[in-house]
Design a protein around this motif. Structure first.
Motif, mmCIF file in Angstrom:
data_model
loop_
_atom_site.group_PDB
_atom_site.id
_atom_site.type_symbol
_atom_site.label_atom_id
_atom_site.label_comp_id
_atom_site.label_asym_id
_atom_site.label_seq_id
_atom_site.Cartn_x
_atom_site.Cartn_y
_atom_site.Cartn_z
ATOM 1 N N ALA A 1 15.645 3.586 8.437
ATOM 2 C CA ALA A 1 14.843 3.951 9.603
ATOM 3 C C ALA A 1 15.372 3.204 10.819
ATOM 4 N N TYR B 1 14.294 8.623 10.733
ATOM 5 C CA TYR B 1 14.447 8.196 9.341
ATOM 6 C C TYR B 1 15.406 9.124 8.617
ATOM 7 N N PHE C 1 6.882 8.472 6.453
ATOM 8 C CA PHE C 1 6.038 7.654 7.313
ATOM 9 C C PHE C 1 4.896 8.446 7.936
ATOM 10 N N TRP D 1 16.180 -0.575 9.891
ATOM 11 C CA TRP D 1 15.385 -1.081 8.772
ATOM 12 C C TRP D 1 15.719 -0.305 7.502
ATOM 13 N N ARG D 2 15.727 -1.009 6.362
ATOM 14 C CA ARG D 2 15.837 -0.342 5.055
ATOM 15 C C ARG D 2 14.441 0.053 4.585
ATOM 16 N N TYR D 3 14.322 1.287 4.103
ATOM 17 C CA TYR D 3 13.057 1.687 3.492
ATOM 18 C C TYR D 3 13.188 1.503 1.990
ATOM 19 N N GLU D 4 12.282 0.701 1.412
ATOM 20 C CA GLU D 4 12.348 0.382 -0.009
ATOM 21 C C GLU D 4 11.029 0.712 -0.687
ATOM 22 N N ALA E 1 5.603 0.167 -0.896
ATOM 23 C CA ALA E 1 6.678 0.540 0.017
ATOM 24 C C ALA E 1 6.725 -0.416 1.192
ATOM 25 N N ARG E 2 7.912 -0.541 1.771
ATOM 26 C CA ARG E 2 8.079 -1.422 2.920
ATOM 27 C C ARG E 2 9.332 -1.054 3.695
ATOM 28 N N LEU E 3 9.383 -1.534 4.945
ATOM 29 C CA LEU E 3 10.588 -1.525 5.752
ATOM 30 C C LEU E 3 11.095 -2.951 5.842
ATOM 31 N N ASP F 1 16.821 9.731 4.723
ATOM 32 C CA ASP F 1 16.660 9.308 3.335
ATOM 33 C C ASP F 1 17.998 9.306 2.612
#
Length: 455
Positions: A200, A210, A249, A178-181, A272-274, A212
């Motif tokens: 992540a 995760y 997280f 998953w991309r963390y945005e 924020a989101r995945l 960064d």
């Protein structure tokens, strides 16, 4: 003294002792227990009869000078082995059944709980007797008994790791990369605002790792949760992990909705989101999307301008408005004029530089005639601008009045930088003043995007 066998003892045992024995194996029915004892007693009595008959037929008498040749294979009576076997079978059966019952009692309903259920191994031993014949020094026959044993091992699995599987079943739809945005404008509904922060990886054992954008690594676990929002139950994932500064997280809760299967968003702030790594956000090709991107880029630049705001005006009346960005409210603050063409936002510019229009961060427009206009003044110096805006280009007339110009060889009146006379200058000013000007440039704050949302 009269011998007593184990079955005589069990037969005469007190009731409470028998009840305690039976309680150890609660899964055996009375009929099954009775059958086991009868079969074992029958075998015991048969072996004892054979033993007594052997003793009568093979009584050995020896003197002190007799020598036994051969090997004494066993000093135990032959009947002891089957008796031991029967007792072992009873004991092992009880342990196996009791262990199974105990494991069942410690299993959580519906597959819950952790730990792997062990297998149960049962070993049984059977024995047979064989006569061994040898002779002493006088030629007399000596008879003995040998015990041959056979061991059988049976392994039976009484359970599996279904409990562990059930514990992590909830994570299966979320396994993967998953991309963390994060949104720079606190609103991920504006696609252009989503900035990549890291990656992540969610594993099928409900753990995550995760990394960064700086390469810092953190990790933790995920548990299943649900929350009711507006009368609807929303599936949630509770993240926990180490205290690393990179672990964004830590103690966060992510929400999942069926309408956006590619996204896990954190909290109600929509910051924020995945996002599934293989999910590609559609690239906006509308004028709204192009203008949103320009404003977000300006926001991300920080304090480039004094007090930026923006506006939308269709100056050339072609059905697509132009974007006006005001840099502030001071006299030397200007307006940047942006138009949409061929899927992109473009700045109105001079030959080599962006056009800085207006004064105090505003300018006038005359929509009926597609005009841009404003007046600037410095002490006794005046400039009046009138520009025609068509086909995304401006054609301007700049009337200037400088009473001090004669002192350095210039003209008091000029048009587009060229000398002119007073009558022509006054005619230009009169034309400017006759127009229906509307002041524009500072309609919306920089963080407002509602007028730019796609229809």
């Amino acid at each position: 003294m009269k011998d007593k066998n184990i079955f005589d003892i069990l037969e005469n045992a007190e009731n409470d002792s028998m009840e305690r024995l039976i309680d150890k194996c609660p899964e055996i029915s009375d009929e099954q227990l009775e059958k086991i004892f009868k079969m074992s007693e029958k075998k015991f009595r048969k072996q004892r009869a054979e033993k007594e008959r052997t003793e009568r037929d093979n009584t050995i008498k020896m003197t002190e000078n007799d020598v036994v040749e051969g090997v004494e294979r066993s000093k135990r009576p032959a009947w002891l082995t089957p008796l031991t076997t029967a007792a072992s079978v009873l004991l092992i059966a009880g342990i196996a059944i009791g262990s199974t019952a105990m494991l069942k009692r410690h299993t959580k309903p519906n597959g819950g709980g952790g730990g792997v259920t062990p297998a149960v191994t049962v070993s049984t031993t059977t024995g047979t007797s064989t006569n061994i014949v040898s002779t002493d020094k006088n030629g007399s026959t000596v008879t003995g008994t040998a015990i041959a044993t056979t061991t059988t091992t049976v392994t039976s699995a009484v359970g599996d790791n279904a409990e562990n599987t059930a514990d992590t079943e909830f994570i299966k739809p979320f396994v993967g990369r998953w991309r963390y945005e994060m949104s720079s404008v606190n609103d991920l509904d504006i696609p252009e605002s989503a900035g990549y922060m890291g990656t992540a990886v969610i594993n099928d054992d409900a753990t995550y790792i995760y990394t960064d954008i700086s390469g810092n690594v953190s990790h933790g676990t995920i548990s299943n949760a649900a929350e009711e929002i507006g009368g609807t139950s929303i599936q949630c994932l509770d993240f926990s992990g180490n205290e690393s500064g990179a672990n964004v997280f830590l103690d966060n809760r992510a929400y999942y909705v069926e309408s956006r299967p590619y996204e896990l968003h954190f909290g109600n702030s929509n910051i924020a989101r995945l996002v599934r790594e293989d999910h590609v956000e559609p690239i906006g090709t509308s004028w709204q999307s192009a203008y949103r991107k320009e404003l977000i880029d300006l926001l991300n630049q920080g304090t480039v301008y004094n007090d930026p705001m923006w506006d939308l005006q269709d100056i050339d009346d072609d059905g697509t408005p132009e974007l006006l960005i005001s840099t502030g409210t001071r006299q030397n603050d200007h307006v940047l004029l942006i138009y949409y063409d061929n899927g992109k936002a473009n700045y109105v510019s001079e030959t080599y530089t962006v056009s800085f229009l207006g004064e105090y961060g505003v300018m006038g427009i005359c929509k009926e005639e597609h005009l841009i206009g404003w007046t600037t003044s410095y002490d006794s110096y005046y400039q009046t601008w009138i520009a025609k805006f068509e086909n995304h280009r401006k054609t301007e007339e700049v009337y200037a009045y400088d009473p001090d110009a004669a002192s350095y060889g210039g003209s008091t009146y000029s048009l587009n930088g060229l000398d002119t006379n007073e009558d022509e200058y006054n005619a230009g000013i009169a034309k400017y003043n006759s127009k229906n000007w509307v002041t524009v440039g500072r309609q919306y704050s920089l963080g407002t995007f509602s007028p730019l949302m796609d229809n």
